[in-house]
Design a protein around this motif. Structure first.
Motif, PDB file in Angstrom:
ATOM      1  N   PHE A   1       0.867  -1.188  -0.086  1.00  0.00           N
ATOM      2  CA  PHE A   1       0.045   0.120  -0.016  1.00  0.00           C
ATOM      3  C   PHE A   1       0.767   1.383   0.033  1.00  0.00           C
ATOM      4  CE2 PHE A   1      -3.085  -3.148   1.735  1.00  0.00           C
ATOM      5  CZ  PHE A   1      -4.290  -2.701   0.897  1.00  0.00           C
ATOM      6  N   GLY A   2       0.570   2.299  -0.611  1.00  0.00           N
ATOM      7  CA  GLY A   2       1.107   3.419  -0.599  1.00  0.00           C
ATOM      8  C   GLY A   2       1.174   4.238   0.765  1.00  0.00           C
ATOM      9  N   ASN A   3       2.550   4.781   0.897  1.00  0.00           N
ATOM     10  CA  ASN A   3       2.771   5.607   2.317  1.00  0.00           C
ATOM     11  C   ASN A   3       1.600   6.780   2.461  1.00  0.00           C
ATOM     12  OD1 ASN A   3       4.913   3.893   2.504  1.00  0.00           O
ATOM     13  ND2 ASN A   3       6.660   5.654   1.859  1.00  0.00           N
ATOM     14  N   GLU A   4       1.603   6.831   3.473  1.00  0.00           N
ATOM     15  CA  GLU A   4       0.288   8.059   3.785  1.00  0.00           C
ATOM     16  C   GLU A   4       0.682   9.179   4.690  1.00  0.00           C
ATOM     17  OE1 GLU A   4      -4.291   6.717   4.622  1.00  0.00           O
ATOM     18  OE2 GLU A   4      -3.181   6.935   6.560  1.00  0.00           O
ATOM     19  N   ILE A   5       0.311  10.244   4.410  1.00  0.00           N
ATOM     20  CA  ILE A   5       0.443  11.406   5.364  1.00  0.00           C
ATOM     21  C   ILE A   5      -0.892  11.912   5.750  1.00  0.00           C
ATOM     22  CG2 ILE A   5       1.254  13.837   5.622  1.00  0.00           C
ATOM     23  CD1 ILE A   5       3.189  13.340   3.259  1.00  0.00           C
ATOM     24  N   GLN A   6      -1.083  12.188   6.964  1.00  0.00           N
ATOM     25  CA  GLN A   6      -2.478  12.728   7.461  1.00  0.00           C
ATOM     26  C   GLN A   6      -2.112  14.172   8.366  1.00  0.00           C
ATOM     27  OE1 GLN A   6      -5.819  10.702   9.041  1.00  0.00           O
ATOM     28  NE2 GLN A   6      -5.549   9.005   7.546  1.00  0.00           N
ATOM     29  N   THR A   7      -2.775  15.320   8.052  1.00  0.00           N
ATOM     30  CA  THR A   7      -2.590  16.251   8.983  1.00  0.00           C
ATOM     31  C   THR A   7      -4.014  16.838   9.408  1.00  0.00           C
ATOM     32  OG1 THR A   7      -2.460  18.075   7.353  1.00  0.00           O
ATOM     33  CG2 THR A   7      -0.404  16.831   8.132  1.00  0.00           C
ATOM     34  N   ASN A   8      -3.990  17.404  10.625  1.00  0.00           N
ATOM     35  CA  ASN A   8      -5.188  17.841  11.270  1.00  0.00           C
ATOM     36  C   ASN A   8      -4.871  19.069  12.156  1.00  0.00           C
ATOM     37  OD1 ASN A   8      -7.170  15.716  11.184  1.00  0.00           O
ATOM     38  ND2 ASN A   8      -5.455  14.665  11.725  1.00  0.00           N
ATOM     39  N   LEU A   9      -5.890  20.187  11.912  1.00  0.00           N
ATOM     40  CA  LEU A   9      -5.898  21.555  12.470  1.00  0.00           C
ATOM     41  C   LEU A   9      -7.290  21.780  12.890  1.00  0.00           C
ATOM     42  CD1 LEU A   9      -4.184  23.973  13.403  1.00  0.00           C
ATOM     43  CD2 LEU A   9      -4.954  25.111  10.959  1.00  0.00           C
ATOM     44  N   GLY A  10      -7.133  22.052  14.210  1.00  0.00           N
ATOM     45  CA  GLY A  10      -8.596  22.070  14.828  1.00  0.00           C
ATOM     46  C   GLY A  10      -8.619  22.884  15.979  1.00  0.00           C
ATOM     47  N   TYR A  11      -9.872  23.320  16.370  1.00  0.00           N
ATOM     48  CA  TYR A  11     -10.145  24.430  17.454  1.00  0.00           C
ATOM     49  C   TYR A  11     -11.341  23.985  18.173  1.00  0.00           C
ATOM     50  CZ  TYR A  11     -11.812  28.333  20.038  1.00  0.00           C
ATOM     51  OH  TYR A  11     -12.392  29.193  20.665  1.00  0.00           O
ATOM     52  N   SER A  12     -11.126  23.696  19.549  1.00  0.00           N
ATOM     53  CA  SER A  12     -12.326  23.103  20.287  1.00  0.00           C
ATOM     54  C   SER A  12     -12.443  24.197  21.537  1.00  0.00           C
ATOM     55  CB  SER A  12     -11.716  21.609  20.966  1.00  0.00           C
ATOM     56  OG  SER A  12     -10.511  21.797  21.736  1.00  0.00           O
ATOM     57  N   ASP A  13     -13.502  23.682  22.500  1.00  0.00           N
ATOM     58  CA  ASP A  13     -14.139  24.776  23.347  1.00  0.00           C
ATOM     59  C   ASP A  13     -14.801  23.850  24.391  1.00  0.00           C
ATOM     60  OD1 ASP A  13     -14.220  26.825  25.242  1.00  0.00           O
ATOM     61  OD2 ASP A  13     -14.647  28.122  23.638  1.00  0.00           O
ATOM     62  N   GLN A  14     -15.179  24.411  25.700  1.00  0.00           N
ATOM     63  CA  GLN A  14     -15.816  23.625  26.727  1.00  0.00           C
ATOM     64  C   GLN A  14     -16.952  24.434  27.158  1.00  0.00           C
ATOM     65  OE1 GLN A  14     -13.197  22.325  29.595  1.00  0.00           O
ATOM     66  NE2 GLN A  14     -12.398  20.866  28.382  1.00  0.00           N
ATOM     67  N   PHE A  15     -18.243  24.011  27.338  1.00  0.00           N
ATOM     68  CA  PHE A  15     -19.287  24.912  27.956  1.00  0.00           C
ATOM     69  C   PHE A  15     -20.121  23.904  29.018  1.00  0.00           C
ATOM     70  CE2 PHE A  15     -20.982  23.809  23.891  1.00  0.00           C
ATOM     71  CZ  PHE A  15     -22.276  23.344  24.288  1.00  0.00           C
ATOM     72  N   PHE A  16     -20.748  24.509  29.931  1.00  0.00           N
ATOM     73  CA  PHE A  16     -21.553  23.747  30.825  1.00  0.00           C
ATOM     74  C   PHE A  16     -23.137  24.066  30.166  1.00  0.00           C
ATOM     75  CE2 PHE A  16     -18.162  23.286  33.836  1.00  0.00           C
ATOM     76  CZ  PHE A  16     -18.213  21.909  34.379  1.00  0.00           C
TER      77      PHE A  16
END
Length: 323
Positions: free
Chosen positions: A214-229
């Motif tokens: 199988f071909g080599n693989e690159i994955q990148t992620n860029l994210g924003y998360s928050d919290q609330f009650f």
């Protein structure tokens, strides 16, 4: 004879539009259990549904819904933190894959199920290296070929590699993640991850008639998360942009047509903290951009839901000083 076999195999791959393992087990997608501190054991169980019903030629979406791939996966993670910095993670998988081809009113269904490959990853965390309220995580590991890679069809013919539960090869995995709590809102976090998979070679492909990689693989992620009650419950929404690049597969070290490509996805997520030890996370992944090599089925929608449980395995010794 072997050259003739290879020619017919490559021709059949071209005709049936391979998916460059986009329909396989989502190993890289489900790595990265948090280090919860020394002596903490973490377990995660996820269900992953991946539907590929979009046929692309390069970046162009074709008006053709005669092909469909559906992958259902169960993923079991175990993690343990030896120290506040050093931890280990394992991932075990079970996968069900269905390929449906509809032509001239006839429907051809091929389905496989079984234990998939596993991952072992060693991770090290470095706090505040990139500034205050930052954590940098570095990981390295391997994919272990637990799954079968020689399942036969109903006609007794060995199925192609993209339909097998396992790859039949050991892979190397490099993993990197970084996160930062925002100064203007301490409950908010910006994070980035990158995974590179160095694929190995299956030396016994098609009853030892060929090798497959199988071909080599690159994955990148860029994210924003928050919290609330809300309703006495802690919610953790997030938005992730994901980039994936897969290189072409090879048989006998010769590139296979219609494998490899680049994808960009958007992934809204929602976590619900049911208790200090239990968290539920759900996510939907939708494609924003696809640029495949040749003509391929490409992801249409992916849905994942799972639960994470953490257990403190060691009690801290307390010292009572009586004046």
């Amino acid at each position: 004879m072997k050259a003739l076999f290879l020619f017919f195999f490559l021709f059949s791959v071209s005709m049936f539009s391979q998916t460059c393992c986009s329909g396989g087990v989502p190993l890289s997608n489900n790595l990265g259990l948090p280090n919860e501190g020394k002596g903490v054991f973490v377990m995660g169980l996820n269900y992953d549904y991946n539907n590929l019903n979009t046929l692309n030629a390069g970046t162009e979406k074709l008006d053709d819904n005669s092909r469909q791939r559906i992958t259902n996966s169960l993923l079991l993670n175990f993690g343990y933190s030896f120290t506040d910095r050093l931890s280990v993670e394992t991932l075990f998988t079970w996968v069900n894959q269905t390929r449906i081809i509809t032509q001239f009113g006839n429907e051809n269904v091929t389905e496989t199920s079984g234990i998939g490959d596993a991952v072992l990853l060693v991770k090290y965390s470095i706090p505040d290296l990139l500034g205050k309220r930052t954590i940098l995580n570095i990981g390295a590991g391997t994919k272990v070929p637990f799954g079968k890679s020689d399942i036969l069809s109903d006609q007794g013919i060995q199925l192609t590699a993209d339909l097998q539960p396992g790859s039949g090869a050991w892979d190397g995995i490099g993993w990197l993640s970084a996160s930062k709590q925002m100064n203007f809102r301490p409950s908010a976090t910006v994070s980035a991850t990158a995974t590179y998979r160095f694929t190995g070679v299956n030396d016994s492909y098609l009853n030892n008639a060929a090798t497959y990689e199988f071909g080599n693989e690159i994955q990148t992620n860029l994210g924003y998360s928050d919290q609330f009650f809300m309703l006495n419950t802690l919610f953790n929404p997030g938005l992730i942009f994901k980039y994936r690049k897969a290189f072409e597969d090879k048989i006998d070290d010769i590139g296979i047509p219609n494998t490899g490509g680049e994808w960009v996805f958007i992934r809204p997520e929602l976590g619900v903290k049911l208790s200090p030890q239990m968290n539920i996370v759900s996510r939907v992944e939708l494609p924003l951009y696809s640029n495949v090599v040749g003509t391929q089925l490409t992801p249409t929608v992916r849905f994942t839901i799972g639960i994470t449980i953490k257990i403190k395995t060691k009690k801290e010794n307390s010292l009572n000083i009586i004046p």
